[in-house]
Design an enzyme around this catalytic site. Structure first.
Site, PDB file in Angstrom:
ATOM      1  N   SER A  60       4.595   6.892   2.490  1.00 33.62           N
ATOM      2  CA  SER A  60       5.221   5.621   2.865  1.00 33.62           C
ATOM      3  C   SER A  60       4.661   4.484   2.022  1.00 33.62           C
ATOM      4  CB  SER A  60       4.910   5.283   4.339  1.00 33.62           C
ATOM      5  OG  SER A  60       5.281   6.330   5.205  1.00 33.62           O
ATOM      6  N   HIS A  65       0.731   5.173   1.457  1.00 33.02           N
ATOM      7  CA  HIS A  65      -0.046   5.980   2.398  1.00 33.02           C
ATOM      8  C   HIS A  65       0.577   7.374   2.473  1.00 33.02           C
ATOM      9  CE1 HIS A  65      -2.663   6.773   5.792  1.00 33.02           C
ATOM     10  NE2 HIS A  65      -1.631   7.320   6.403  1.00 33.02           N
ATOM     11  N   ASN A  73       0.850  -1.191   0.000  1.00 28.93           N
ATOM     12  CA  ASN A  73       0.000   0.000   0.000  1.00 28.93           C
ATOM     13  C   ASN A  73       0.886   1.240   0.000  1.00 28.93           C
ATOM     14  OD1 ASN A  73      -2.420   1.568   0.322  1.00 28.93           O
ATOM     15  ND2 ASN A  73      -1.943   1.795   2.503  1.00 28.93           N
ATOM     16  N   ASP A 108      -2.708   0.357   8.223  1.00 29.61           N
ATOM     17  CA  ASP A 108      -1.538   1.218   7.984  1.00 29.61           C
ATOM     18  C   ASP A 108      -0.392   0.883   8.934  1.00 29.61           C
ATOM     19  OD1 ASP A 108      -2.942   2.566   5.974  1.00 29.61           O
ATOM     20  OD2 ASP A 108      -3.748   4.036   7.377  1.00 29.61           O
TER      21      ASP A 108
HETATM   22  C1  GAR Z   1      -2.760   8.922  -2.673  1.00 27.57           C
HETATM   23  O1  GAR Z   1      -2.318  10.102  -2.063  1.00 27.57           O
HETATM   24  C2  GAR Z   1      -2.579   7.747  -1.731  1.00 27.57           C
HETATM   25  O2  GAR Z   1      -1.438   7.837  -0.930  1.00 27.57           O
HETATM   26  C3  GAR Z   1      -3.821   7.875  -0.893  1.00 27.57           C
HETATM   27  O3  GAR Z   1      -4.835   8.211  -1.804  1.00 27.57           O
HETATM   28  C4  GAR Z   1      -4.265   8.946  -2.882  1.00 27.57           C
HETATM   29  C5  GAR Z   1      -4.681   8.290  -4.183  1.00 27.57           C
HETATM   30  O4  GAR Z   1      -4.332   9.073  -5.269  1.00 27.57           O
HETATM   31  N1  GAR Z   1      -4.100   6.663  -0.202  1.00 27.57           N
HETATM   32  C6  GAR Z   1      -4.627   6.615   1.005  1.00 27.57           C
HETATM   33  O5  GAR Z   1      -4.950   7.603   1.640  1.00 27.57           O
HETATM   34  C7  GAR Z   1      -4.815   5.220   1.561  1.00 27.57           C
HETATM   35  N2  GAR Z   1      -5.129   5.273   2.949  1.00 27.57           N
HETATM   36  P1  GAR Z   1      -4.418   8.485  -6.744  1.00 27.57           P
HETATM   37  O6  GAR Z   1      -5.809   7.857  -6.913  1.00 27.57           O
HETATM   38  O7  GAR Z   1      -4.262   9.674  -7.624  1.00 27.57           O
HETATM   39  O8  GAR Z   1      -3.324   7.467  -6.924  1.00 27.57           O
END
Ligand code: GAR
Length: 224
Positions: free
Chosen positions: A142, A115, A113, A151
Site C-alpha cells: 500500500s 508499506h 510511505n 501506517d
Molecule cells: C519494502 O518492502 C517496504 O515496503 C518496507 O521495507 C522494504 C524496503 O525495501 N517498508 C516498511 O516495512 C515500512 N514499515 P527497499 O529498501 O528495498 O526499498
C-alpha cells in the site's frame, strides 16, 4: 519533462537496500516520472541504498540516531535536514524508524510511505510472516499519506498478490516488493503532476475523494 524546473523535488528516506529508491530513480531516468531526487537521507550510515545513491550522483546524508540525545532531537535534526533540500514531497522508502508528530506535522500532505501489506491489515513489522500465519490467500503493498497514526494515513494505491501454498516469507516478500516497484513510482507521479493531494485527512485523486484505494492486481493478471 526535459524541463528540470517542472520537476517536483523529492527527498527519499531509507534505512536499507533502497530497491524502491532505485525503482523511482529508474522511472526518472527513463523520463516517465517528473521528479528530481534532491537527496537520499538515512538513519543507517551503512544502508546499501545510500551508497547506491552516492554512486549515482545523488546527495546523501546519514543521520545515526545515536548522535542525538533523544528521539525528539533526532526527529528535529532529520526534519531540518530534509527541509534543507526544499522537497515538494518526502518519500519514505523502507525507512524503518517511527517519525514523531512534529516531523509528520511539518510535512503533512507531502509525506508518503509504502508499506508491505494491504492496509489497514498488518500495520507494523513482519507483515509477510503474519499473512502466512493467518492463512490469507491474498497479500500486497500500500502507498499512503503519512499521518500521526502509524501506517494509518489515507491509502492511495494498493497492489495485490496471490498467496500460494508454496510461498514462504522470502518468496512472498519478493513478490510484494516487485509490485512496490510499480505502484510507488506511479503514485509519486500522480502527486508530481498535481493529480493527487491530501486534504482534511483524506486523499483526493483527480479531484475525487478516495474512500477506498485504487487497487492493482499483480501484473499479468486482470485488474479489479
Ligand atoms: C519494502 O518492502 C517496504 O515496503 C518496507 O521495507 C522494504 C524496503 O525495501 N517498508 C516498511 O516495512 C515500512 N514499515 P527497499 O529498501 O528495498 O526499498
Amino acid at each position: 519533462m526535459s524541463d528540470a524546473a517542472a520537476r517536483l523535488p523529492i527527498v527519499v528516506l531509507i534505512s536499507g537496500t533502497g530497491s524502491n529508491l532505485r525503482s523511482i530513480a529508474e522511472r526518472v531516468a527513463d523520463g516517465t516520472l517528473a521528479v528530481e531526487i534532491r537527496a537520499v537521507v538515512s538513519d543507517k550510515p551503512d544502508a546499501k541504498g545510500l551508497a547506491w545513491a552516492a554512486g549515482h550522483g545523488i546527495a546523501t546524508v546519514a543521520l545515526p540516531p545515536r548522535d542525538y540525545p533523544d528521539r525528539a532531537a533526532f526527529d528535529r535534526a532529520l526534519a531540518d535536514t530534509v527541509a534543507g533540500f526544499a522537497p515538494g514531497l518526502v518519500v519514505l522508502a523502507g525507512f524503518m524508524r517511527i517519525l514523531g508528530d512534529e516531523f509528520v506535522d511539518r510535512f503533512a500532505g507531502r509525506l508518503v510511505n509504502i508499506h508491505p501489506s494491504l492496509l489497514p491489515k498488518y500495520r507494523g513489522l513482519h507483515t509477510h510472516r503474519r499473512v502466512l500465519e493467518a492463512g490469507d490467500r491474498e497479500h500486497g503493498a500500500s502507498v499512503h499519506f503519512v499521518t500521526r497514526e502509524l501506517d494509518g494515513g489515507p491509502v492511495v494505491l494498493q497492489a495485490r498478490v496471490p498467496v500460494r501454498d508454496s510461498d514462504d516469507e522470502s518468496t512472498l516478500a519478493a513478490k510484494v516488493l516487485a509490485e512496490e516497484h510499480v505502484i510507488y513510482p506511479e503514485c509519486i507521479g500522480w502527486f508530481a503532476t498535481g493529480r493527487l493531494r491530501m486534504q482534511d485527512g483524506a486523499a483526493y485523486l483527480d479531484g475525487r475523494r478516495l474512500d477506498t484505494p485504487v487497487v492493482r492486481a499483480a501484473r499479468g493478471t486482470a485488474h479489479d
